[in-house]
Design a protein around this motif. Structure first.
Motif, mmCIF file in Angstrom:
data_model
loop_
_atom_site.group_PDB
_atom_site.id
_atom_site.type_symbol
_atom_site.label_atom_id
_atom_site.label_comp_id
_atom_site.label_asym_id
_atom_site.label_seq_id
_atom_site.Cartn_x
_atom_site.Cartn_y
_atom_site.Cartn_z
ATOM 1 N N SER A 23 -3.403 163.316 20.701
ATOM 2 C CA SER A 23 -3.536 164.005 19.757
ATOM 3 C C SER A 23 -4.226 163.932 18.203
ATOM 4 O O SER A 23 -4.844 164.062 17.577
ATOM 5 C CB SER A 23 -2.867 165.086 19.649
ATOM 6 N N ALA A 24 -3.030 163.041 17.790
ATOM 7 C CA ALA A 24 -2.849 162.589 16.306
ATOM 8 C C ALA A 24 -4.315 161.721 16.265
ATOM 9 O O ALA A 24 -5.233 161.916 14.895
ATOM 10 C CB ALA A 24 -2.415 161.716 16.144
ATOM 11 N N SER A 234 -2.750 165.895 13.112
ATOM 12 C CA SER A 234 -2.588 167.031 14.006
ATOM 13 C C SER A 234 -1.442 168.118 13.726
ATOM 14 O O SER A 234 -1.004 168.975 13.932
ATOM 15 C CB SER A 234 -2.480 166.561 15.498
ATOM 16 N N MET A 237 -0.868 173.565 13.115
ATOM 17 C CA MET A 237 -1.603 173.860 14.113
ATOM 18 C C MET A 237 -1.252 175.115 15.017
ATOM 19 O O MET A 237 -2.296 175.275 15.895
ATOM 20 C CB MET A 237 -3.340 174.168 14.387
#
Ligand code: PHE
Length: 460
Positions: A23-24, A234, A237
């Motif tokens: 994700s990052a 990330s 959110m």
């Protein structure tokens, strides 16, 4: 507290680390980080960015994972569950809501840019970079952006790829995908770095990235660094919160976060060093060429290398993997919410949300051609507005609220309940930073983002 029975747990050791790193690591690391480093003076910027990751990024990431693992649901339900358990206002679930919204907006334009990497991968494999110079490469890129049909084609493909992975579920889809994507991404990165070492201006690149010049330190650059620390990890959110909710209770959150933050930073630095080595080795192109660095400058460098076709294809394949492992994490919180809250089948939820985000993304596609001059927010076209609202406003606001919630609304015992496997010293520092440093720093980024907007409004 109401727990959702069907909520998944990562099946294998290391999956959380791989998924959170996936994700990052994304366009933020490979596309954005190198060019903002180029624009903000190199070494001094890198230093400020590292400080922001350590002091703000890591503590907020720990807080997000803690919330997710404690709530064991999608971000909106997680915040509602925990708030009910603590006996505080249900309004705090706005953190989860805002996250789902921010993710939706980010997904809409992120898939557009990610689509470009598919086009450039295809170009690389066809040897289309051969013999390019700055002007011809620029012309090629402008021609591509002027063609909405092609942009929509690639955007649709990227969205379909994202939906496909998530439709298979957390364990069969997400976890399986991430377990082959991430190792492949790292192998490609190491091969590229090795190639840069042997053929590019590796030493010049290292000097550019790491030679520290105090004159380059500036308040503006610090704020860019802090904003980027959020985006690249990330945070703010619910993506990391959603992944945290699949984390087994036995894992140590602190150690895991440090590993993810280090891997993310390492990828950004390694990609930066490789990219600048290629750029410095090619006469006539410069490191501070802004957002076009990856799509205009790098193809020139690939086109002038001996094995440029292979290196170019490997590079763009790596970017595709990085972006793909990010888009799935951006879509996951919304999918988890819709399936858990409304009992929708996972496939229906994925297709429905993917299609809506895709439709919104058409506005961003058109921002690069027909709607280039159509202003949505003051002075900003559709794409820039989406980016501004989500990255500059919603993410920092989400991070700020998370820091306040965990630092001030939860008691020390409540906040530290999930950290049974972490050291007492680390927790002390964590809580202090989260209560004082993080909220102040994040407010500074927010104000910096809003202030120029207000001055535009009032000067009109
Ligand atoms: N961290 C991703 C990147 O660097 C982007 C992202 C932002 C992913 C927010 C998930 C949530 O590209």
């Amino acid at each position: 507290m109401k727990r959702l029975k069907q909520h998944a747990i990562w099946g294998q050791r290391g999956s959380f680390i791989l998924a959170a790193t996936g994700s990052a690591v994304g366009l933020g690391n490979i596309w954005k980080f190198p060019y903002i480093t180029g624009e903000n003076g190199g070494g001094a910027f890198v230093l400020m960015y590292l400080v922001c990751i350590a002091l703000i990024g890591i503590p907020i990431m720990m807080a997000e994972i803690m919330l997710g693992r404690r709530g064991r649901a999608n971000p909106a339900t997680t915040m509602l569950n925990i708030s009910q358990e603590l006996g505080v206002s249900r309004l705090w679930s706005v953190i989860g809501w805002m996250g789902v919204l921010a993710g939706f907006l980010i997904l809409s334009y992120y898939t557009v840019i990610a689509g470009w990497t598919l086009e450039y991968f295809e170009r690389a494999t066809h040897g289309s970079f051969r013999g390019l110079n700055g002007d011809t490469s620029n012309a090629l890129f402008s021609e591509f952006l002027a063609d909405p049909t092609r942009l929509i084609f690639w955007q649709s493909l990227f969205m379909a790829m994202t939906v496909l992975v998530l439709a298979f579920g957390v364990n069969k889809g997400l976890e399986t995908a991430i377990r082959w994507m991430m190792p492949l991404l790292f192998v490609l990165l190491i091969v590229l770095l090795g190639y840069a070492y042997s053929s590019g201006e590796f030493a010049t690149s290292l000097r550019f990235m790491f030679s520290f010049n105090p004159e380059d330190l500036s308040w503006e650059a610090a704020l860019v660094a802090l904003g980027h620390a959020f985006f690249t990890l990330s945070l703010g959110m619910g993506a990391i919160m959603a992944y945290g909710s699949y984390m087994p209770s036995t894992a140590s959150i602190g150690k895991t976060v440090i590993v993810v933050a280090c891997l993310d930073t390492l990828v950004a630095l390694m990609a930066g060093v490789a990219i600048f080595a290629f750029v410095f080795a090619t006469p006539g192109i410069s490191p501070s060429s802004g957002p076009g660095l990856m799509f205009v400058t790098l193809p020139v460098a690939f086109g002038n290398m001996a094995v440029g076709t292979i290196v170019g294809a490997a590079f763009f394949l790596m970017v595709i993997l990085a972006a793909w492992s990010s888009t799935i994490s951006i879509l996951e919180p919304a999918v988890a919410y819709v399936t858990e809250r409304f009992g929708l089948h996972r496939i229906t939820a994925c297709v429905l949300i993917g299609a809506t985000a895709w439709a919104l993304g058409l506005g961003s596609v058109l921002s690069f051609n027909h709607w280039a001059d159509v202003q949505i927010l003051w002075g900003k076209n559709f794409f820039d507005s989406m980016d501004f609202i989500s990255t500059n406003m919603l993410l920092p606001l989400g991070g700020f609220l998370i820091a306040i919630y965990v630092g001030w609304v939860m008691t020390r015992e409540q906040a530290e309940h999930e950290f049974r496997h972490d050291s007492v010293g680390l927790l002390k520092v964590w809580r202090f930073v989260l209560r004082y440093l993080s909220p102040i720093a994040v407010l500074a980024v927010l104000i910096n983002g809003i202030f120029p907007l207000l001055t535009t409004v009032f000067s009109e």
